[in-house]
Write a protein that holds these residues in place. Structure first.
Motif, PDB file in Angstrom:
ATOM      1  N   THR A   1       0.412  -1.518   8.922  1.00 36.37           N
ATOM      2  CA  THR A   1      -1.247  -2.244   8.885  1.00 36.37           C
ATOM      3  C   THR A   1      -1.610  -2.266   7.352  1.00 36.37           C
ATOM      4  OG1 THR A   1      -1.707  -1.543  10.959  1.00 36.37           O
ATOM      5  CG2 THR A   1      -3.425  -2.351   9.748  1.00 36.37           C
ATOM      6  N   ASP A   2      -2.191  -3.297   6.778  1.00 34.69           N
ATOM      7  CA  ASP A   2      -2.642  -3.364   5.373  1.00 34.69           C
ATOM      8  C   ASP A   2      -1.487  -3.530   4.526  1.00 34.69           C
ATOM      9  OD1 ASP A   2      -5.248  -3.210   5.931  1.00 34.69           O
ATOM     10  OD2 ASP A   2      -5.463  -1.041   5.984  1.00 34.69           O
ATOM     11  N   GLY A   3      -0.180  -3.852   4.990  1.00 41.65           N
ATOM     12  CA  GLY A   3       0.994  -3.833   4.185  1.00 41.65           C
ATOM     13  C   GLY A   3       1.033  -5.317   3.473  1.00 41.65           C
ATOM     14  N   LYS A   4       2.008  -5.355   2.527  1.00 46.30           N
ATOM     15  CA  LYS A   4       1.760  -6.678   1.588  1.00 46.30           C
ATOM     16  C   LYS A   4       3.371  -7.228   1.545  1.00 46.30           C
ATOM     17  CE  LYS A   4       1.006  -5.278  -2.881  1.00 46.30           C
ATOM     18  NZ  LYS A   4       0.080  -5.161  -3.956  1.00 46.30           N
ATOM     19  N   LEU A   5       3.408  -8.527   1.788  1.00 41.19           N
ATOM     20  CA  LEU A   5       4.538  -9.356   1.569  1.00 41.19           C
ATOM     21  C   LEU A   5       4.396 -10.139   0.358  1.00 41.19           C
ATOM     22  CD1 LEU A   5       6.962 -10.630   2.940  1.00 41.19           C
ATOM     23  CD2 LEU A   5       5.474 -12.457   4.058  1.00 41.19           C
ATOM     24  N   ILE A   6       5.368  -9.891  -0.568  1.00 40.85           N
ATOM     25  CA  ILE A   6       5.494 -10.692  -1.698  1.00 40.85           C
ATOM     26  C   ILE A   6       6.692 -11.404  -1.781  1.00 40.85           C
ATOM     27  CG2 ILE A   6       5.735 -10.253  -4.471  1.00 40.85           C
ATOM     28  CD1 ILE A   6       4.787  -7.331  -4.163  1.00 40.85           C
ATOM     29  N   ILE A   7       6.407 -12.908  -1.809  1.00 38.22           N
ATOM     30  CA  ILE A   7       7.111 -13.786  -2.134  1.00 38.22           C
ATOM     31  C   ILE A   7       7.208 -14.713  -3.386  1.00 38.22           C
ATOM     32  CG2 ILE A   7       7.814 -16.344  -1.053  1.00 38.22           C
ATOM     33  CD1 ILE A   7       6.214 -15.451   1.631  1.00 38.22           C
ATOM     34  N   ILE A   8       8.614 -14.630  -3.831  1.00 38.50           N
ATOM     35  CA  ILE A   8       8.891 -15.326  -5.126  1.00 38.50           C
ATOM     36  C   ILE A   8       9.679 -16.165  -4.750  1.00 38.50           C
ATOM     37  CG2 ILE A   8       9.793 -15.387  -7.340  1.00 38.50           C
ATOM     38  CD1 ILE A   8       8.024 -13.293  -7.190  1.00 38.50           C
ATOM     39  N   ASP A   9       9.245 -17.849  -5.029  1.00 35.01           N
ATOM     40  CA  ASP A   9      10.153 -18.746  -4.533  1.00 35.01           C
ATOM     41  C   ASP A   9       9.803 -20.013  -5.405  1.00 35.01           C
ATOM     42  OD1 ASP A   9      12.219 -20.325  -3.248  1.00 35.01           O
ATOM     43  OD2 ASP A   9      12.129 -18.907  -1.603  1.00 35.01           O
ATOM     44  N   PHE A  10      10.452 -21.160  -5.413  1.00 39.49           N
ATOM     45  CA  PHE A  10      10.247 -22.348  -6.034  1.00 39.49           C
ATOM     46  C   PHE A  10       9.180 -23.256  -5.405  1.00 39.49           C
ATOM     47  CE2 PHE A  10      14.752 -21.268  -7.024  1.00 39.49           C
ATOM     48  CZ  PHE A  10      14.516 -21.127  -8.620  1.00 39.49           C
ATOM     49  N   ASP A  11       8.221 -23.744  -6.347  1.00 40.38           N
ATOM     50  CA  ASP A  11       7.346 -24.890  -5.888  1.00 40.38           C
ATOM     51  C   ASP A  11       8.358 -25.865  -5.383  1.00 40.38           C
ATOM     52  OD1 ASP A  11       4.938 -23.714  -6.282  1.00 40.38           O
ATOM     53  OD2 ASP A  11       4.768 -25.125  -8.435  1.00 40.38           O
TER      54      ASP A  11
ATOM     55  N   THR B   1      16.290  -7.248  13.847  1.00 35.66           N
ATOM     56  CA  THR B   1      15.244  -6.480  13.229  1.00 35.66           C
ATOM     57  C   THR B   1      15.791  -5.034  12.956  1.00 35.66           C
ATOM     58  OG1 THR B   1      13.687  -6.419  14.890  1.00 35.66           O
ATOM     59  CG2 THR B   1      13.353  -7.903  12.867  1.00 35.66           C
ATOM     60  N   LEU B   2      15.557  -4.218  11.770  1.00 33.56           N
ATOM     61  CA  LEU B   2      15.846  -2.832  11.918  1.00 33.56           C
ATOM     62  C   LEU B   2      14.594  -1.867  12.566  1.00 33.56           C
ATOM     63  CD1 LEU B   2      17.307  -2.821   8.270  1.00 33.56           C
ATOM     64  CD2 LEU B   2      18.718  -2.603  10.286  1.00 33.56           C
ATOM     65  N   ASP B   3      14.886  -0.644  13.008  1.00 31.76           N
ATOM     66  CA  ASP B   3      13.941   0.090  13.462  1.00 31.76           C
ATOM     67  C   ASP B   3      13.296   0.678  12.244  1.00 31.76           C
ATOM     68  OD1 ASP B   3      12.331   1.068  15.179  1.00 31.76           O
ATOM     69  OD2 ASP B   3      13.730   2.695  15.624  1.00 31.76           O
ATOM     70  N   ILE B   4      12.840   0.045  11.491  1.00 31.16           N
ATOM     71  CA  ILE B   4      11.932   0.542  10.187  1.00 31.16           C
ATOM     72  C   ILE B   4      10.725  -0.332   9.747  1.00 31.16           C
ATOM     73  CG2 ILE B   4      14.146   1.382   8.748  1.00 31.16           C
ATOM     74  CD1 ILE B   4      14.269  -1.238   7.472  1.00 31.16           C
ATOM     75  N   LYS B   5       9.887   0.583   9.348  1.00 30.99           N
ATOM     76  CA  LYS B   5       8.680   0.003   8.704  1.00 30.99           C
ATOM     77  C   LYS B   5       8.515   0.234   7.355  1.00 30.99           C
ATOM     78  CE  LYS B   5       6.585  -1.173  12.629  1.00 30.99           C
ATOM     79  NZ  LYS B   5       5.969  -2.524  13.178  1.00 30.99           N
ATOM     80  N   ALA B   6       7.643  -0.840   6.699  1.00 33.36           N
ATOM     81  CA  ALA B   6       7.549  -0.693   5.309  1.00 33.36           C
ATOM     82  C   ALA B   6       6.065  -1.174   4.915  1.00 33.36           C
ATOM     83  CB  ALA B   6       8.361  -1.582   4.689  1.00 33.36           C
ATOM     84  N   ASP B   7       5.794  -0.695   3.687  1.00 32.30           N
ATOM     85  CA  ASP B   7       4.365  -1.101   3.288  1.00 32.30           C
ATOM     86  C   ASP B   7       4.567  -2.260   2.186  1.00 32.30           C
ATOM     87  OD1 ASP B   7       3.091   1.648   3.998  1.00 32.30           O
ATOM     88  OD2 ASP B   7       4.505   2.472   2.378  1.00 32.30           O
ATOM     89  N   ILE B   8       5.450  -2.428   1.936  1.00 26.31           N
ATOM     90  CA  ILE B   8       5.744  -3.866   0.991  1.00 26.31           C
ATOM     91  C   ILE B   8       7.225  -4.434   1.503  1.00 26.31           C
ATOM     92  CG2 ILE B   8       5.850  -4.680  -1.219  1.00 26.31           C
ATOM     93  CD1 ILE B   8       4.448  -2.037  -2.303  1.00 26.31           C
ATOM     94  N   ILE B   9       7.204  -5.733   1.575  1.00 27.58           N
ATOM     95  CA  ILE B   9       8.390  -6.462   1.459  1.00 27.58           C
ATOM     96  C   ILE B   9       8.453  -7.455   0.630  1.00 27.58           C
ATOM     97  CG2 ILE B   9       9.599  -8.179   2.955  1.00 27.58           C
ATOM     98  CD1 ILE B   9       8.679  -6.733   5.495  1.00 27.58           C
TER      99      ILE B   9
END
Length: 198
Positions: A131-141, A98-106
């Motif tokens: 904290t309170d970050g957001k993960l957005i996943i786009i994928d196939f059913d 893992t990179l030593d970075i943080k994000a608000d959205i992935i």
């Protein structure tokens, strides 16, 4: 992830079909970034930046992360050509480091299906988010017509939601948003967006 496959196809990756699908996905993701002007976003498994470069203006900083050097090189060329100021690129594979970075959205768009251990990668994303970050996943059913030894045949949304909860995400909303012909291993398929809050 099979790096050598993506290294080999990088230069031919931006096909008409992929660009069309990326435009549909970018439009949907942009709806989630309405109030993200002060946020940092990681586009994980960014490929050649077909989606991430379209949404970079919606956030303060866009970080493109891919395990393929060739893919990242193409993104760097596009960033230079478009004179984008708020972008950074990294060659990294979160299944190994893992990179030593943080994000608000992935953002993880059409990437999860290539990663054998889904739970492990979701844990890495959870750790990387503020904290309170957001993960957005786009994928196939989940698609019974798709079989490949190195690719998931899509995801059952209830199972994915359960997995996201088990790694610590507080809430997840999942909705289908596009059905296309021959878009998943030459099979008709439905795309979903899953938005999870840490």
């Amino acid at each position: 992830m099979e790096e050598n496959v993506f290294e080999a196809i990088a230069k031919k990756y931006d096909s008409t079909e992929r660009i069309e699908l990326a435009n549909i996905i970018s439009h949907k993701v942009r709806e989630e970034l309405v109030q993200a002007k002060d946020k940092t976003l990681i586009d994980y498994g960014s490929g050649t930046g077909l989606i991430g470069l379209q949404i970079a203006s919606s956030v303060k900083t866009a970080l493109f992360v891919d395990s393929s050097k060739n893919m990242v090189e193409i993104i760097n060329n596009k960033i230079a050509a478009n004179k984008l100021q708020n972008t950074l690129t990294f060659v990294a594979d979160f299944t190994k480091e893992t990179l030593d970075i943080k994000a608000d959205i992935i953002l993880v768009s059409l990437v999860l299906l290539h990663i054998p251990d889904t739970k492990n990668i979701l844990e890495k994303f959870y750790e990387t988010l503020h904290t309170d970050g957001k993960l957005i996943i786009i994928d196939f059913d989940k698609n019974p017509n798709v079989y490949h030894p190195k690719v998931h045949s899509g995801f059952a949304t209830d199972e994915l939601e359960e997995l996201l909860t088990s790694v610590g995400f507080k809430s997840t909303s999942i909705q289908p948003f596009h059905h296309g012909e021959k878009i998943f291993m030459k099979q008709d398929a439905t795309l979903f967006i899953a938005v999870s809050k840490k």
